[in-house]
Design an enzyme around this catalytic site. Sequence first.
Site, mmCIF file in Angstrom:
data_model
loop_
_atom_site.group_PDB
_atom_site.id
_atom_site.type_symbol
_atom_site.label_atom_id
_atom_site.label_comp_id
_atom_site.label_asym_id
_atom_site.label_seq_id
_atom_site.Cartn_x
_atom_site.Cartn_y
_atom_site.Cartn_z
ATOM 1 N N ASP A 71 42.451 -52.519 -96.984
ATOM 2 C CA ASP A 71 41.876 -51.932 -95.779
ATOM 3 C C ASP A 71 41.153 -52.951 -94.901
ATOM 4 O O ASP A 71 40.498 -52.575 -93.932
ATOM 5 C CB ASP A 71 40.911 -50.799 -96.149
ATOM 6 C CG ASP A 71 39.841 -51.240 -97.129
ATOM 7 O OD1 ASP A 71 39.928 -52.388 -97.608
ATOM 8 O OD2 ASP A 71 38.931 -50.451 -97.424
ATOM 9 N N ASP A 80 30.545 -25.681 -81.936
ATOM 10 C CA ASP A 80 29.760 -26.321 -83.000
ATOM 11 C C ASP A 80 30.179 -25.755 -84.353
ATOM 12 O O ASP A 80 29.846 -24.626 -84.707
ATOM 13 C CB ASP A 80 28.262 -26.060 -82.749
ATOM 14 C CG ASP A 80 27.376 -26.833 -83.721
ATOM 15 O OD1 ASP A 80 27.926 -27.541 -84.580
ATOM 16 O OD2 ASP A 80 26.145 -26.722 -83.603
#
EC number: 3.4.23.47
Length: 1462
Positions: free
Chosen positions: A795, A536
């Site tokens: 895009d 994490d």
Amino acid sequence: MGARNSVLRGKKADELEKVRLRPNGKKRYRLKHVVWAANELDRFGLAESLLESKEGCQKILKVLEPLVPTGSENLKSLFNTVCVIWCLHAEEKVKDTEEAKKLAQRHLVAETGTAEKMPNISRPTAPPSGKGGNFPVQQAGGNYIHVPLSPRTLNAWVKLVEEKKFGAEVVPGFQALSEGCTPYDINQMLNCVGDHQAAMQIIREIINEEAADWDAQHPIPGPLPAGQLRDPRGSDIAGTTSTVDEQIQWMYRQPNPVPVGNIYRRWIQIGLQKCVRMYNPTNILDVKQGPKESFQSYVDRFYKSLRAEQTDPAVKNWMTQTLLIQNANPDCKLVLKGLGMNPTLEEMLTACQGVGGPSQKARLMAEALKEALTPAPIPFAAAQQRRAIRCWNCGKEGHSAKQCRAPRRQGCWKCGKSGHIMANCPERQAGFLDGPTGKAAPQLPRGPSSSGADTNSTPNRSSSGPVGEIYAAREKAERAEGETIQGGDGGLTAPRAGRDAPQRGDRGLATPQFSLWKRPVVTAFIEDQPVEVLLDTGADDSIVAGIELGDNYTPKIVGGIGGFINTKEYKNVEIKVLNKRVRATIMTGDTPINIFGRNILATLGMSLNLPVAKLDPIKVTLKPGKDGPRLKQWPLTKEKIEALKEICEKMEREGQLEEAPPTNPYNTPTFAIKKKDKNKWRMLIDFRELNRVTQDFTEIQLGIPHPAGLAKKKRITVLDVGDAYFSIPLHEDFRQYTAFTLPSVNNAEPEKRYVYKVLPQGWKGSPAIFQFMMRQILEPFRKANPDVILIQYMDDILIASDRTGLEHDKVVLQLKELLNGLGFSTPDEKFQKDPPFQWMGYELWPTKWKLQKIQLPQKEIWTVNDIQKLVGVLNWAAQIYPGIKTKHLCKLIRGKMTLTEEVQWTELAEAELEENKIILSQEQEGSYYQEEEELEATVIKSQDNQWAYKIHQGERVLKVGKYAKIKNTHTNGVRLLAQVVQKIGKEALVIWGRVPKFHLPVERDTWEQWWDNYWQVTWVPEWDFVSTPPLVRLTFNLVGDPIPGTETFYTDGSCNRQSKEGKAGYVTDRGRDRVRVLEQTSNQQAELEAFAMALADSGPKVNIIVDSQYVMGIVAGQPTESENRIVNQIIEDMIKKEAVYVAWVPAHKGIGGNQEVDHLVSQGIRQVLFLEKIEPAQEEHEKYHSNIKELTHKFGIPQLVARQIVNTCAQCQQKGEAIHGQVNAEIGVWQMDCTHLEGKIIIVAVHVASGFIEAEVIPQESGRQTALFLLKLASRWPITHLHTDNGPNFTSQEVKMVAWWIGIEQSFGVPYNPQSQGVVEAMNHHLKNQISRIREQANTIETIVLMAVHCMNFKRRGGIGDMTPAERLINMITTEQEIQFLQRKNSNFKKFQVYYREGRDQLWKGPGELLWKGDGAVIVKVGADIKVVPRRKAKIIRDYGGRQELDSSSHLEGAREDGEVA
């Protein structure tokens, strides 16, 4: 100090300086306190002159005393100062301020005879009887009397403002406290607010605006009868020009009362509401619940903002019912929607009580990680062999050891040995299976296994029995998953580490990398105990559960996902993970999931990185000779700095930025703006300077794709490339130029600098490089799938095919994997699989396309910018909505107008807009292109020369359009039709790659007649003629040859440019002529008038000869309409003619009738004023060879004529006209040099700043001759610095002695280096050129040198100021003398200081340095700023030195800085 000097004079001023500020204090009163008090009176509407007498001071004290108990420190200081001044006027001797206060108050009470009128703090707000209510106006004996507001009420108001800081509670608080008040009382309340002057200024502006509106709506009636009460004006309502008695009479008179108090209250409320909005800028629409925020906290913020909204209660009720739920976070919104319609607030708070709390977060995290911790799928056979729970104590199935009733076995349940219990077991690992331990360990018996093997085996031995088979099956399934851990040293892969990783060999790598498509869960060994942990990067610390690490720990409480957790912290613990051994700090505790935080990940060398595309960056350079930007970062607000810091840290973590080294000299300013949702910030960098110096790029994609050009396909998918630019690497050599800086507030820390590693937003190379990269990436995909349409613009990517659903999804998945594999992301939230597809502003369906919803703006006031946006929206809609028109809308903004200028609508424009709204209300659809069908275009002509067209295949409309562009003021339909066809043809070639078949409203004969003469129209595609009404026709018959036997008219017009008067007329070959006088005209208009006269006076056939190309061009174009009145008249007259022949001849060439009409219309109009000056100018040039500017200036001839005179001179055309411009220098700087001509020595001196020269022939190049010339030069002109080369004559003792005697600073250069004394070297060259021009005018070289010097000093104009060198030198000397005179005059100003006021601010500022004192204003220098202050707002005081500066009231002795009251 003006009137303030008269406040205290002579003895009284001396007495003032004896009074102490405090009892037994050292500080005493000074005159500056009186000055300050006079300034402060202006805030209360009191005149300064009141301080000059005892009675005036009494009036001031009566006004101030009610405010003292609740007033600010400034007000108390003012009251005290006035008390002292009153005592001085009353000739009462006092020692200090307190004594003066008591004496003044006693005198006032004694004079009035009662203390009733002196406000007392203990006075009740309402009368004791309670009958009157809390109203300042009460009735007593049938009359209305005024009771001043009590200090308690004023104190409550001041505390309300100070505590709430103009929060939403201030408005209702003011309403309650000011109930029944007169304007006088309300002004008292406002005067009590000492601070918050910005808010007070806002309220004053609102009062002024409302008062002006009141005066406009209530004009003054005629004269009133004597004794009748006048009607209140706006200033009366505000209490500035009315008394309390008048206010009471207006409020309670019968009939027609005017509630001035309530009106004034309403004005103040409007101002307070504006202040509330200013002090509480958060909009109710922007109040949204955070993802981790509790619902109760969100409700508190919501209602606080709701109270600040000044709106109708019904609207607030709607906001509560809709916005409160709508802006909640997804978790609470899900709960609230389950409560049904219109739940109460209590129900909502109760339902969402646990949402967002620690327990819910822990539950959600556990559920989310359940899948990650669930064992991998195992074979069905193995899954059937689940064992029942077995007791560790007795070995029987069906119960656990805690529930066992059998006697407890001796020994440890963990290792089986006696002498200790499991809690104190020294073994780190349970010895009976190779599997998980702690809470996740299976509860197995300690006795022998069914296979006869000892369960207490070591981890290095294989497990046996059913449990061993289960783990073996799970391990096999994990290997079958094919998950890999990529190595950073070569991109190698290794099987995911299982629970027996140490026994499989060293397969790990030095720097492991994890793909975050799934949660990175690995097996770690903590002191040889295996634990499943989550890596994490968002956690600081590492916490695990279910292991024992001994007693050497430190208790610690940490905040986790389940709230606060009690943990044990162990330091220097050995951890083996991913085949690496490290020592780190770890905590054990009751955590829902075991995690390794950044403390261990950093030790392992891990970080969270955003993958950048695995593409070779394109090399980019700057333009030749250019360097990168070196611009300073401008200041930013703290809010923006924190937002930019957060953005940059995120981008740095993701590998998009890196810190710039200290050796990087480049910088570009950066700033931040709010995104559309107003919650997040966007970082912008001003790359304009970098774009200017960066090499040029080619625009690869010139436009956006159009849906009408798409082929019809069964399936469509739209996806988006996330962070497109930030996925393309920037060339490493160019990164240094993208450096930018994050400033810090108050320079608290060194600024942090970054450079871009990827393509930056706003840099001019980003679009071209991105498009080039995307073409390279998608080219193999296009070739591999030729049946798939792939449309990519920046895009946005569209994939369309006729494949089956499964095959289409497969090809889309291949494209996503291709992009993902190269480091591009394809966000799921922008992935569109089902129609309608939102793409490039369009809405796509499998069989049709539409525009996304178009909403025209509704405004009361329209600006130029609003009209531009409106026309843009209509032009966008015109591609599918037929009949859209914008001609009259565009006419609204013709001419030079600013963007914010208000636009006045015309009836035609309003009608056009309404017609467009009707068109837009009917939804239109477009079709897709089918290549096998023919492409057609139909053109329709509407009114006002607005053309419409549609491009279609049969009945299916692909797109529509409009054309209303008129390049000429005068035009005809055929020319416009050619332009329309040209536009359609280019559009069709771009979208479909083919030219359509045209249907045009014109006949072939008409077209060919016009086309024969106008074939120059750039390009028109071929078409078939299809006549569709209304037809385009040519309106009149122009013939190409003269008409025999017909009268011929010669026309001409003239105009005087100064008077704007003109004449127009004609002469015919039959002796007729006519002249008409014109006013306010031009040459072009006069020529048109003459042509119109010829048409009006001629028969059905006519020959007309003109000498104006302007008229010829208009008529030959056969216009059908025009914006010009005369041209429209010409069109009407030519339509009536059977035939017209028009020809052009050049003017002023002596051609027959043209010359006659030219003389006819020129009399008294055309004037050539400069003709008589040309000959003297030619003589001047032949004598002196003056340049162009000198001839233009002296003789007033046009520059064109002067240039022609110079160009025809053979002597002046050797080198052309010189380039003008001088190097400015100090006025006393001269350069000197010697040059040679015809065997003679010429010494030349040049004044550097003006170009003025002195030159003469000297017998020899010696120091004596040079010194004599220098002495002669210094006797004529001021000289302080002489620059020469280091020749022997200039370095001689004679020259040095003369320079010392006159006081000249001498410097030397290099003899043969022109840069060292460039001015005199260049002047030597010019002098020789001038001598060569006039050499024939004199015999001796001595004479010609002096003549040439005269020409150069007085006959050549140009350079600075457009003057001759002599004029320039004299002007410089005069200016220098004036400057010195002014400096001497202004030196006296330094003895004075200035105190000043700015704008409406009543506080005095200063002191500033006096730079200039004029009749109307003074110029003051304050710090680095220079201000111009009107004399009426400035006070000039002599600076005696050593006195305390006085810049505001806070610097007065006895004011708040000393914490004492005068």
